[in-house]
Scaffold this motif. Structure first.
Motif, PDB file in Angstrom:
ATOM      1  N   LYS A 197       0.038 -21.227  -3.298  1.00 40.27           N
ATOM      2  CA  LYS A 197      -0.291 -20.152  -2.339  1.00 40.27           C
ATOM      3  C   LYS A 197      -0.102 -20.748  -0.943  1.00 40.27           C
ATOM      4  O   LYS A 197      -0.886 -21.578  -0.496  1.00 40.27           O
ATOM      5  CB  LYS A 197      -1.744 -19.708  -2.565  1.00 40.27           C
ATOM      6  N   THR A 198       0.953 -20.311  -0.273  1.00 31.82           N
ATOM      7  CA  THR A 198       1.318 -20.932   1.003  1.00 31.82           C
ATOM      8  C   THR A 198       1.123 -20.024   2.204  1.00 31.82           C
ATOM      9  O   THR A 198       1.174 -20.479   3.347  1.00 31.82           O
ATOM     10  CB  THR A 198       2.793 -21.386   0.967  1.00 31.82           C
ATOM     11  N   GLY A 199       0.944 -18.737   1.956  1.00 32.09           N
ATOM     12  CA  GLY A 199       0.803 -17.824   3.092  1.00 32.09           C
ATOM     13  C   GLY A 199       0.068 -16.566   2.711  1.00 32.09           C
ATOM     14  O   GLY A 199      -0.370 -16.395   1.574  1.00 32.09           O
ATOM     15  N   LYS A 200      -0.041 -15.658   3.674  1.00 29.54           N
ATOM     16  CA  LYS A 200      -0.718 -14.386   3.415  1.00 29.54           C
ATOM     17  C   LYS A 200       0.284 -13.385   2.850  1.00 29.54           C
ATOM     18  O   LYS A 200       1.430 -13.333   3.294  1.00 29.54           O
ATOM     19  CB  LYS A 200      -1.321 -13.830   4.712  1.00 29.54           C
ATOM     20  N   PRO A 201      -0.146 -12.564   1.888  1.00 27.28           N
ATOM     21  CA  PRO A 201       0.745 -11.523   1.368  1.00 27.28           C
ATOM     22  C   PRO A 201       1.115 -10.523   2.470  1.00 27.28           C
ATOM     23  O   PRO A 201       0.329 -10.279   3.391  1.00 27.28           O
ATOM     24  CB  PRO A 201      -0.108 -10.837   0.288  1.00 27.28           C
ATOM     25  N   THR A 202       2.310  -9.964   2.366  1.00 23.68           N
ATOM     26  CA  THR A 202       2.730  -8.937   3.322  1.00 23.68           C
ATOM     27  C   THR A 202       2.331  -7.548   2.833  1.00 23.68           C
ATOM     28  O   THR A 202       2.598  -6.559   3.504  1.00 23.68           O
ATOM     29  CB  THR A 202       4.260  -8.990   3.539  1.00 23.68           C
ATOM     30  N   VAL A 203       1.732  -7.475   1.646  1.00 25.02           N
ATOM     31  CA  VAL A 203       1.224  -6.210   1.100  1.00 25.02           C
ATOM     32  C   VAL A 203      -0.257  -6.380   0.808  1.00 25.02           C
ATOM     33  O   VAL A 203      -0.727  -7.496   0.622  1.00 25.02           O
ATOM     34  CB  VAL A 203       1.971  -5.806  -0.199  1.00 25.02           C
ATOM     35  N   LYS A 204      -0.982  -5.272   0.764  1.00 23.68           N
ATOM     36  CA  LYS A 204      -2.425  -5.343   0.496  1.00 23.68           C
ATOM     37  C   LYS A 204      -2.652  -5.574  -0.994  1.00 23.68           C
ATOM     38  O   LYS A 204      -2.186  -4.790  -1.819  1.00 23.68           O
ATOM     39  CB  LYS A 204      -3.094  -4.042   0.946  1.00 23.68           C
ATOM     40  N   LEU A 205      -3.324  -6.671  -1.318  1.00 20.13           N
ATOM     41  CA  LEU A 205      -3.604  -7.023  -2.713  1.00 20.13           C
ATOM     42  C   LEU A 205      -5.108  -7.193  -2.908  1.00 20.13           C
ATOM     43  O   LEU A 205      -5.812  -7.585  -1.982  1.00 20.13           O
ATOM     44  CB  LEU A 205      -2.887  -8.332  -3.083  1.00 20.13           C
ATOM     45  N   PRO A 206      -5.611  -6.934  -4.127  1.00 20.63           N
ATOM     46  CA  PRO A 206      -4.868  -6.430  -5.283  1.00 20.63           C
ATOM     47  C   PRO A 206      -4.558  -4.941  -5.166  1.00 20.63           C
ATOM     48  O   PRO A 206      -5.313  -4.193  -4.539  1.00 20.63           O
ATOM     49  CB  PRO A 206      -5.847  -6.679  -6.439  1.00 20.63           C
ATOM     50  N   ARG A 207      -3.455  -4.533  -5.784  1.00 20.01           N
ATOM     51  CA  ARG A 207      -3.171  -3.109  -5.892  1.00 20.01           C
ATOM     52  C   ARG A 207      -3.996  -2.528  -7.049  1.00 20.01           C
ATOM     53  O   ARG A 207      -4.765  -3.237  -7.683  1.00 20.01           O
ATOM     54  CB  ARG A 207      -1.684  -2.897  -6.134  1.00 20.01           C
ATOM     55  N   ARG A 208      -3.797  -1.250  -7.311  1.00 23.99           N
ATOM     56  CA  ARG A 208      -4.529  -0.613  -8.405  1.00 23.99           C
ATOM     57  C   ARG A 208      -4.222  -1.288  -9.735  1.00 23.99           C
ATOM     58  O   ARG A 208      -3.120  -1.821  -9.943  1.00 23.99           O
ATOM     59  CB  ARG A 208      -4.175   0.876  -8.520  1.00 23.99           C
ATOM     60  N   VAL A 209      -5.167  -1.241 -10.644  1.00 27.10           N
ATOM     61  CA  VAL A 209      -5.004  -1.843 -11.976  1.00 27.10           C
ATOM     62  C   VAL A 209      -3.720  -1.327 -12.633  1.00 27.10           C
ATOM     63  O   VAL A 209      -3.458  -0.124 -12.654  1.00 27.10           O
ATOM     64  CB  VAL A 209      -6.228  -1.515 -12.865  1.00 27.10           C
ATOM     65  N   GLY A 210      -2.909  -2.259 -13.132  1.00 25.90           N
ATOM     66  CA  GLY A 210      -1.687  -1.902 -13.857  1.00 25.90           C
ATOM     67  C   GLY A 210      -0.437  -1.807 -13.008  1.00 25.90           C
ATOM     68  O   GLY A 210       0.680  -1.825 -13.535  1.00 25.90           O
TER      69      GLY A 210
END
Length: 219
Positions: A197-210
Motif C-alpha cells: 500500500k503505497t498511496g491513497k486510492p483515487t476512488v472512495k473505498l470500500p465500495r458496496r458489498v460485491g
C-alpha cells in the motif's frame, strides 16, 4: 508446544470437523500437510517483510493460510470469512489450542470489516479467493500505508495481471514482487504476488458489498 506441532494439531482438529462440515475437499492427512500447511507457509518470506502489526487472512475457510502464518510470525491475527459456520469452527479449534488471545475471527464481508477497521492491518493474505483486481480493491482500505498484501494464486493469466496493474494504480497499491514455485508433491503450481500500500486510492473505498467482484475498477 513447538510451532510445527501446534500447526499439525490444528490440522487434525480441522480434518475431524471436516467429517461433518465441508471445510476442505482434502481428507487425507498426508495431502493436507502439503496442500494446507506447506502451501500456507510458502509465503512466509513475503509476510515477514511487512511492518509490525496486525495480520488478516481474507477468505480463510478452514483457517489456511491464516492459522499457520499467525503461529509462525507470532502476530495478532484476524481470520476473515463470510461463512459463519466456518468461522465458528475455526474459532473453536483455535480456542482448544489456547490461541484465542492472539488469533480471532471475523464473520462477514471484507467490505464490512474495512468499514470497522480501516487502515488497521500491516499485512494481509488471500489464498485462491478471487481475481487479483477484486482482491486489490478489497485489501487496500484495510491496509495501513506501507502494509503488504500477499496473494496466493494457482496461475494468473496475462489478462488478469494486466487488469490488476490498472486497478492497483486506482487503489494505491504497487506490485513489489511475483514468484512461482512447485509444492513438494511435484505437481501443485503456486504463484505468490506481493503488493504494498503505497498511496491513497483515487476512488472512495470500500465500495458496496460485491462491487469489487461484479464491477471491477478496470476501466
Amino acid at each position: 508446544m513447538e510451532n510445527a506441532e501446534l500447526i499439525d494439531r490444528y490440522l487434525d482438529l480441522i480434518l475431524e470437523e471436516n467429517k461433518t462440515t465441508n471445510l476442505t475437499r482434502i481428507d487425507s492427512k498426508e495431502k493436507a500437510r502439503i496442500l494446507h500447511i506447506e502451501d500456507s507457509l510458502v509465503a512466509l518470506p513475503e509476510v515477514n517483510r511487512a511492518p509490525e502489526g496486525l495480520y488478516g487472512d481474507l477468505g480463510t475457510g478452514g483457517g489456511f493460510p491464516g492459522f499457520p502464518i499467525a503461529v509462525e510470525t507470532g502476530r495478532k491475527a484476524i481470520l476473515v470469512d463470510s461463512v459463519k459456520k466456518k468461522t465458528a469452527i475455526v474459532e473453536r479449534c483455535v480456542d482448544k489450542l489456547g490461541m484465542s488471545d492472539r488469533i480471532s475471527t471475523f464473520s462477514g464481508r471484507i467490505e464490512d470489516l474495512a468499514r470497522e477497521m480501516p487502515g488497521k492491518f500491516s499485512v494481509l493474505t488471500a489464498r485462491a479467493l478471487s481475481q487479483l483486481p477484486s482482491l486489490l480493491e478489497l485489501a487496500s482500505p484495510l491496509l495501513k500505508k506501507g502494509g503488504l498484501f500477499v496473494c496466493y494464486k494457482g496461475e494468473a493469466s496475462p489478462e488478469e495481471e494486466e487488469a490488476a496493474k490498472k486497478v492497483a494504480k486506482k487503489v494505491g497499491m504497487t506490485l513489489v514482487s511475483k514468484r512461482s514455485l512447485i509444492l513438494s508433491d511435484g505437481e501443485t503450481h503456486r504463484e505468490i504476488f506481493l503488493y504494498e500500500k503505497t498511496g491513497k486510492p483515487t476512488v472512495k473505498l470500500p465500495r458496496r458489498v460485491g462491487m469489487a467482484q461484479h464491477k471491477p475498477l478496470i476501466d
